[in-house]
Design a protein around this motif. Structure first.
Motif, PDB file in Angstrom:
ATOM      1  N   ASP A 112       0.870  -1.173   0.013  1.00 21.23           N
ATOM      2  CA  ASP A 112      -0.119   0.071  -0.008  1.00 21.23           C
ATOM      3  C   ASP A 112       0.930   1.302   0.125  1.00 21.23           C
ATOM      4  O   ASP A 112       0.663   2.560  -0.743  1.00 21.23           O
ATOM      5  CB  ASP A 112      -1.087   0.050   1.174  1.00 21.23           C
ATOM      6  CG  ASP A 112      -2.096  -1.018   1.113  1.00 21.23           C
ATOM      7  OD1 ASP A 112      -2.217  -1.406   0.309  1.00 21.23           O
ATOM      8  OD2 ASP A 112      -2.740  -1.326   2.231  1.00 21.23           O
ATOM      9  N   GLU A 113       1.943   1.192   0.747  1.00 26.20           N
ATOM     10  CA  GLU A 113       3.062   2.418   0.730  1.00 26.20           C
ATOM     11  C   GLU A 113       3.516   2.694  -0.483  1.00 26.20           C
ATOM     12  O   GLU A 113       3.637   3.767  -1.109  1.00 26.20           O
ATOM     13  CB  GLU A 113       3.914   2.055   1.783  1.00 26.20           C
ATOM     14  CG  GLU A 113       4.785   3.225   1.970  1.00 26.20           C
ATOM     15  CD  GLU A 113       4.321   4.562   2.656  1.00 26.20           C
ATOM     16  OE1 GLU A 113       5.106   5.497   2.600  1.00 26.20           O
ATOM     17  OE2 GLU A 113       3.290   4.434   3.145  1.00 26.20           O
ATOM     18  N   THR A 137       0.986   4.151  -3.026  1.00 21.68           N
ATOM     19  CA  THR A 137       0.812   5.537  -2.585  1.00 21.68           C
ATOM     20  C   THR A 137       1.761   6.513  -2.772  1.00 21.68           C
ATOM     21  O   THR A 137       1.514   7.340  -3.676  1.00 21.68           O
ATOM     22  CB  THR A 137       0.599   5.728  -1.111  1.00 21.68           C
ATOM     23  OG1 THR A 137      -0.700   4.985  -0.735  1.00 21.68           O
ATOM     24  CG2 THR A 137       0.297   7.201  -0.774  1.00 21.68           C
ATOM     25  N   ARG A 138       2.974   5.968  -2.871  1.00 22.94           N
ATOM     26  CA  ARG A 138       4.193   7.013  -3.124  1.00 22.94           C
ATOM     27  C   ARG A 138       4.243   7.020  -4.607  1.00 22.94           C
ATOM     28  O   ARG A 138       4.319   8.188  -5.363  1.00 22.94           O
ATOM     29  CB  ARG A 138       5.537   6.140  -2.712  1.00 22.94           C
ATOM     30  CG  ARG A 138       5.559   6.336  -1.334  1.00 22.94           C
ATOM     31  CD  ARG A 138       7.038   5.574  -0.966  1.00 22.94           C
ATOM     32  NE  ARG A 138       6.994   5.759   0.734  1.00 22.94           N
ATOM     33  CZ  ARG A 138       7.972   6.460   1.248  1.00 22.94           C
ATOM     34  NH1 ARG A 138       8.835   6.993   0.405  1.00 22.94           N
ATOM     35  NH2 ARG A 138       8.069   6.607   2.629  1.00 22.94           N
ATOM     36  N   ALA A 184      10.115   3.107   0.883  1.00 24.23           N
ATOM     37  CA  ALA A 184       8.966   2.709   1.540  1.00 24.23           C
ATOM     38  C   ALA A 184       9.253   2.123   2.777  1.00 24.23           C
ATOM     39  O   ALA A 184       8.700   2.212   3.780  1.00 24.23           O
ATOM     40  CB  ALA A 184       7.978   1.888   0.602  1.00 24.23           C
ATOM     41  N   ILE A 223       8.522   2.831   6.665  1.00 26.38           N
ATOM     42  CA  ILE A 223       7.673   2.186   7.594  1.00 26.38           C
ATOM     43  C   ILE A 223       8.505   1.726   9.035  1.00 26.38           C
ATOM     44  O   ILE A 223       7.920   1.800  10.052  1.00 26.38           O
ATOM     45  CB  ILE A 223       7.257   0.891   7.014  1.00 26.38           C
ATOM     46  CG1 ILE A 223       6.129   1.148   5.952  1.00 26.38           C
ATOM     47  CG2 ILE A 223       6.726  -0.014   8.062  1.00 26.38           C
ATOM     48  CD1 ILE A 223       5.621   0.064   4.721  1.00 26.38           C
ATOM     49  N   GLU A 267       9.146   9.975   4.631  1.00 20.14           N
ATOM     50  CA  GLU A 267       7.781   9.593   4.064  1.00 20.14           C
ATOM     51  C   GLU A 267       7.694   9.879   2.810  1.00 20.14           C
ATOM     52  O   GLU A 267       6.982   9.297   1.964  1.00 20.14           O
ATOM     53  CB  GLU A 267       6.584  10.456   4.576  1.00 20.14           C
ATOM     54  CG  GLU A 267       6.413  10.246   6.137  1.00 20.14           C
ATOM     55  CD  GLU A 267       6.056   8.873   6.548  1.00 20.14           C
ATOM     56  OE1 GLU A 267       5.107   8.091   5.781  1.00 20.14           O
ATOM     57  OE2 GLU A 267       6.767   8.214   7.190  1.00 20.14           O
TER      58      GLU A 267
END
Length: 461
Positions: A305-306, A309-310, A348, A352, A452
């Motif tokens: 998911d990360e 998103t990026r 990512a 995290i 992030e």
């Protein structure tokens, strides 16, 4: 209700939940009421159909399904709280048994925060750039200020490097003039590189009322990325004139009376900037060392998911504003899709891990965030977003992001606490004393925030 937890791996668990049927009573009542408002049965007023008639006409199964769907979130949350879990994302729920009047059994698989052991980090040592401001740095800073106060005066000659020309532009693709390909009275400094590739060579040597045609790849607009035939007409040539570097300039450009005072202030400002950069560099390098010390398993779904998103933010927000596709962007950066994917994945993972480790430190050190600290962070975030503090605060509240901001500040404080125990030396071998607590925490917040968006930043670099 009874529940049990099975650990599937360090970042995923399965909850098995048994719910006595009587605990579904409120949800069953709500289901009958909801169905009552949606159906019409001859002989009964709207909303007054008895439960037994609903069962006969529409089936008890429909009522049970509605009741279970309404009740599951509460039972799941109760089971999570009872097991003291920290779930990440939405669970995968499977109803294993539903006996009318007897029981409801279900399982829920969900990613959870891994248990993390923070080892002793007091021995961390890092090296950072020394704070050194040269005379050349000061001269460059003053020269940039001088450029801002440059004046222009029209000249009757051909355009040269550094001149400011007023131009009209017309772009054609496949022989057709683009709707958004015409611009009038554009001011352009030759050599600035602010417009199209090839325009400098085209306008150099032109005088007022002369024109030239060249080909260039359009950077934005309706035909972004396409080759265009561009006609540029010079309507005025003006020479840039820089003010003399003297006390009079210092008085014009600053609050100082002499050029020496202006230079001394420029040196001080540059030193402050380099100290802040040094503090940020220390945070980033200490963070890297800290992450090397801690074993942090990363949930695959969260990582996926990360990464998505990026990629989405880069492709649809940053590149979209620049009129670039991802493929074109990678071509300009000289990167393959595989290299981009690997860099994005690495960033990512780091983002995290950073959040997990610093959140654990916040809990371990019992760090709290005051209203004043939150307000200061909000002001900085507002400034970087281009919004006023009031607008930014309103958006944060409306989107329910206050806890996210609190987390950012807390993680910044956690990293600052680690840096405080670390040994930081500059490239000259001198111990760096990061004794400005506010600046250290601000730099730490910047360092943790950067993880992030590191994928985008690395690719932009």
């Amino acid at each position: 209700m009874k529940s049990a937890v099975e650990t599937l791996n360090p970042t995923r668990v399965r909850l098995t939940v048994e719910v006595p049927f009587e605990e579904l009573k409120d949800s069953l009542d709500a289901a009958y009421k909801k169905i009552n408002q949606q159906v019409t049965v001859k002989g009964f007023r709207k909303g007054k159909v008895p439960a037994r008639v609903i069962d006969q006409r529409f089936g008890r199964g429909a009522v049970l399904e509605e009741a279970v769907n309404e009740a599951l979130p509460k039972f799941y949350t109760d089971a999570v709280n009872e097991a003291e879990l920290s779930p990440l994302g939405q669970p995968e729920v499977d109803i294993t048994e539903l006996k009318d009047g007897e029981t409801l059994n279900f399982t829920a698989e969900v990613d959870v925060r891994p248990a993390i052991e923070i080892p002793d980090y007091s021995g961390i040592e890092v090296e950072v750039d020394a704070v050194e401001v040269t005379d050349e740095d000061v001269e460059k800073s003053v020269e940039q200020l001088r450029e801002r106060f440059a004046s222009t005066s029209p000249v009757e000659r051909a355009a040269e490097d550094g001149d400011v020309v007023t131009i009209d532009l017309e772009a054609k693709v496949d022989g057709e003039v683009l709707e958004d390909g015409v611009a009038k009275d554009v001011s352009y400094t030759i050599g600035s590189g602010e417009l199209l590739d090839g325009i400098d060579d085209a306008v150099k040597g032109l005088s007022a009322d002369e024109e030239a045609t060249f080909t260039s790849e359009l950077k934005g607009g309706s035909a972004a990325g396409k080759e265009a035939e561009v006609t540029v007409k010079v309507t005025q040539v003006a020479k840039r004139e820089l003010p003399e570097l003297d006390d009079e300039f210092a008085q014009l450009a600053s609050e100082f009376d002499t050029l020496e005072e202006l230079k001394a202030d420029s040196r001080k400002r540059l030193e402050n900037m380099k100290r802040y950069d040094q503090a940020t560099q220390a945070q980033e390098r200490v963070l890297d060392k800290l992450l090397e010390l801690v074993e942090v398993p990363v949930p695959e779904k969260l990582l996926e998911d990360e990464i998505n998103t990026r990629k989405h933010n880069l492709e649809h927000h940053q590149l979209g504003q620049m009129g670039l596709t991802l493929d074109k962007y990678l071509e300009l950066q000289g990167k393959t899709a595989e290299e981009f994917d690997e860099e994005t994945r690495e960033a990512a993972v780091k983002g995290i891990k950073t959040q997990f480790v610093l959140d654990e430190l916040v809990k371990q050190e019992k760090l709290n965030v005051s209203q004043e600290e939150l307000t200061e962070h909000l002001m900085r975030r507002a400034a970087s977003s281009g919004m006023s503090p009031d607008q930014f605060a309103q958006a944060v509240v409306q989107q329910g992001q206050v806890p996210l901001l609190v987390g950012e500040v807390a993680r910044g404080k956690a990293l600052a606490a680690v840096v405080e125990k670390a040994t930081v030396k500059d490239t000259n071998g001198e111990i760096v004393d990061l004794d400005d607590e506010d600046e250290t925490e601000e730099a730490a917040e910047a360092a943790t925030d950067s993880t992030e968006a590191e994928a985008e930043e690395k690719n932009e670099g």
